[in-house]
Motif scaffolding. Sequence first.
Motif, PDB file in Angstrom:
ATOM      1  N   LEU A   9       0.830  -0.898   0.092  1.00  0.00           N
ATOM      2  CA  LEU A   9       0.115  -0.001  -0.113  1.00  0.00           C
ATOM      3  C   LEU A   9       0.977   1.697   0.122  1.00  0.00           C
ATOM      4  CD1 LEU A   9      -2.811   0.596  -0.414  1.00  0.00           C
ATOM      5  CD2 LEU A   9      -2.386   0.852   2.592  1.00  0.00           C
ATOM      6  N   ALA A  10       2.147   1.258   0.432  1.00  0.00           N
ATOM      7  CA  ALA A  10       2.741   2.023   0.794  1.00  0.00           C
ATOM      8  C   ALA A  10       3.374   2.510  -0.685  1.00  0.00           C
ATOM      9  CB  ALA A  10       4.112   1.997   1.901  1.00  0.00           C
ATOM     10  N   ASP A  11       3.698   1.529  -1.280  1.00  0.00           N
ATOM     11  CA  ASP A  11       4.454   1.991  -2.969  1.00  0.00           C
ATOM     12  C   ASP A  11       3.445   2.686  -3.767  1.00  0.00           C
ATOM     13  OD1 ASP A  11       7.190   1.003  -1.540  1.00  0.00           O
ATOM     14  OD2 ASP A  11       6.752  -1.146  -2.452  1.00  0.00           O
ATOM     15  N   THR A  12       2.521   2.342  -3.533  1.00  0.00           N
ATOM     16  CA  THR A  12       1.036   3.015  -3.985  1.00  0.00           C
ATOM     17  C   THR A  12       1.125   4.667  -4.143  1.00  0.00           C
ATOM     18  OG1 THR A  12      -0.696   2.407  -3.125  1.00  0.00           O
ATOM     19  CG2 THR A  12       0.629   1.073  -4.747  1.00  0.00           C
ATOM     20  N   LEU A  13       1.687   5.470  -2.529  1.00  0.00           N
ATOM     21  CA  LEU A  13       1.604   6.729  -2.514  1.00  0.00           C
ATOM     22  C   LEU A  13       2.440   7.659  -3.173  1.00  0.00           C
ATOM     23  CD1 LEU A  13       1.818   6.125   1.209  1.00  0.00           C
ATOM     24  CD2 LEU A  13      -0.329   6.297   0.030  1.00  0.00           C
ATOM     25  N   ASP A  14       2.066   8.349  -3.241  1.00  0.00           N
ATOM     26  CA  ASP A  14       2.794   9.673  -4.520  1.00  0.00           C
ATOM     27  C   ASP A  14       3.291  10.055  -3.363  1.00  0.00           C
ATOM     28  OD1 ASP A  14       1.316  10.894  -2.241  1.00  0.00           O
ATOM     29  OD2 ASP A  14       0.552  12.356  -4.457  1.00  0.00           O
ATOM     30  N   ASP A  15       4.981  10.881  -3.689  1.00  0.00           N
ATOM     31  CA  ASP A  15       5.973  11.720  -2.418  1.00  0.00           C
ATOM     32  C   ASP A  15       4.774  12.255  -1.500  1.00  0.00           C
ATOM     33  OD1 ASP A  15       7.884  10.288  -3.898  1.00  0.00           O
ATOM     34  OD2 ASP A  15       8.457  11.998  -5.240  1.00  0.00           O
ATOM     35  N   ASN A  16       4.278  12.976  -1.460  1.00  0.00           N
ATOM     36  CA  ASN A  16       3.329  13.650  -0.823  1.00  0.00           C
ATOM     37  C   ASN A  16       2.817  12.460   0.750  1.00  0.00           C
ATOM     38  OD1 ASN A  16       2.595  16.346   0.536  1.00  0.00           O
ATOM     39  ND2 ASN A  16       1.087  15.902  -0.173  1.00  0.00           N
ATOM     40  N   ARG A  19       5.500  10.863   2.306  1.00  0.00           N
ATOM     41  CA  ARG A  19       6.090  12.280   3.978  1.00  0.00           C
ATOM     42  C   ARG A  19       4.922  12.567   4.637  1.00  0.00           C
ATOM     43  NH1 ARG A  19       8.115  14.533  -0.323  1.00  0.00           N
ATOM     44  NH2 ARG A  19       7.101  15.934  -1.011  1.00  0.00           N
ATOM     45  N   GLU A  20       3.898  12.206   4.307  1.00  0.00           N
ATOM     46  CA  GLU A  20       2.373  12.312   5.728  1.00  0.00           C
ATOM     47  C   GLU A  20       2.791  10.841   6.165  1.00  0.00           C
ATOM     48  OE1 GLU A  20      -1.342  12.969   4.318  1.00  0.00           O
ATOM     49  OE2 GLU A  20      -0.425  14.609   2.552  1.00  0.00           O
ATOM     50  N   LEU A  21       3.121   9.739   5.633  1.00  0.00           N
ATOM     51  CA  LEU A  21       2.913   8.128   5.996  1.00  0.00           C
ATOM     52  C   LEU A  21       4.103   8.470   7.192  1.00  0.00           C
ATOM     53  CD1 LEU A  21       2.345   5.992   6.397  1.00  0.00           C
ATOM     54  CD2 LEU A  21       3.338   4.485   4.345  1.00  0.00           C
ATOM     55  N   ILE A  22       5.268   9.000   5.782  1.00  0.00           N
ATOM     56  CA  ILE A  22       6.509   9.358   8.001  1.00  0.00           C
ATOM     57  C   ILE A  22       6.414   9.657   8.906  1.00  0.00           C
ATOM     58  CG2 ILE A  22       9.154   9.795   7.521  1.00  0.00           C
ATOM     59  CD1 ILE A  22       9.297   8.864   4.449  1.00  0.00           C
ATOM     60  N   TYR A  23       5.908  11.018   8.234  1.00  0.00           N
ATOM     61  CA  TYR A  23       5.240  11.956   9.725  1.00  0.00           C
ATOM     62  C   TYR A  23       4.279  11.130  10.598  1.00  0.00           C
ATOM     63  CZ  TYR A  23       3.601  15.296  12.520  1.00  0.00           C
ATOM     64  OH  TYR A  23       3.603  16.288  13.198  1.00  0.00           O
ATOM     65  N   PHE A  24       4.035  10.527  10.383  1.00  0.00           N
ATOM     66  CA  PHE A  24       2.341   9.667  11.007  1.00  0.00           C
ATOM     67  C   PHE A  24       2.945   8.711  11.857  1.00  0.00           C
ATOM     68  CE2 PHE A  24      -0.376   5.986  11.593  1.00  0.00           C
ATOM     69  CZ  PHE A  24      -1.149   6.353  12.252  1.00  0.00           C
ATOM     70  N   LEU A  25       3.851   7.773  10.564  1.00  0.00           N
ATOM     71  CA  LEU A  25       4.256   6.979  12.272  1.00  0.00           C
ATOM     72  C   LEU A  25       5.611   7.002  12.296  1.00  0.00           C
ATOM     73  CD1 LEU A  25       4.999   4.279   9.008  1.00  0.00           C
ATOM     74  CD2 LEU A  25       3.837   3.744  11.092  1.00  0.00           C
ATOM     75  N   GLN A  26       6.646   7.852  12.431  1.00  0.00           N
ATOM     76  CA  GLN A  26       7.683   9.353  13.498  1.00  0.00           C
ATOM     77  C   GLN A  26       6.365   9.604  14.593  1.00  0.00           C
ATOM     78  OE1 GLN A  26       9.380  11.676  11.319  1.00  0.00           O
ATOM     79  NE2 GLN A  26      10.857   9.987  10.522  1.00  0.00           N
ATOM     80  N   SER A  27       4.963  10.356  14.006  1.00  0.00           N
ATOM     81  CA  SER A  27       5.448  10.875  15.329  1.00  0.00           C
ATOM     82  C   SER A  27       4.195  10.018  16.529  1.00  0.00           C
ATOM     83  CB  SER A  27       4.263  11.608  14.963  1.00  0.00           C
ATOM     84  OG  SER A  27       3.068  11.198  14.402  1.00  0.00           O
TER      85      SER A  27
END
Length: 87
Positions: A9-16, A19-27
């Motif tokens: 699912l993450a592979d289907t995301l665009d760059d933005n 970035r949102e997924l990374i921010y979410f996981l880091q938070s």
Amino acid sequence: MDLKELKKLADTLDDNGKRELIYFLQSRTKGVALPVRAIDEIQEQKHKDGLVCPHCKNHSVVRFGKYAVRTRTGEVKRQCTVVTQAT
């Protein structure tokens, strides 16, 4: 959902979206410490004062070649050190 499905699912995301997924996981993982590799911890403790000659404690050490030491179980290769002279 397992990790494989999440990766697909993450592979289907665009760059933005990535970035949102990374921010979410880091938070969500701020309190989780990264695992420290044992070898990194040993190296850090062993060389906390920098490279030092084991014989004379001089800090002007240069790695040289290797030499072999005979033991009961066979030959063991060791790293030589040469201490440079201060001029």
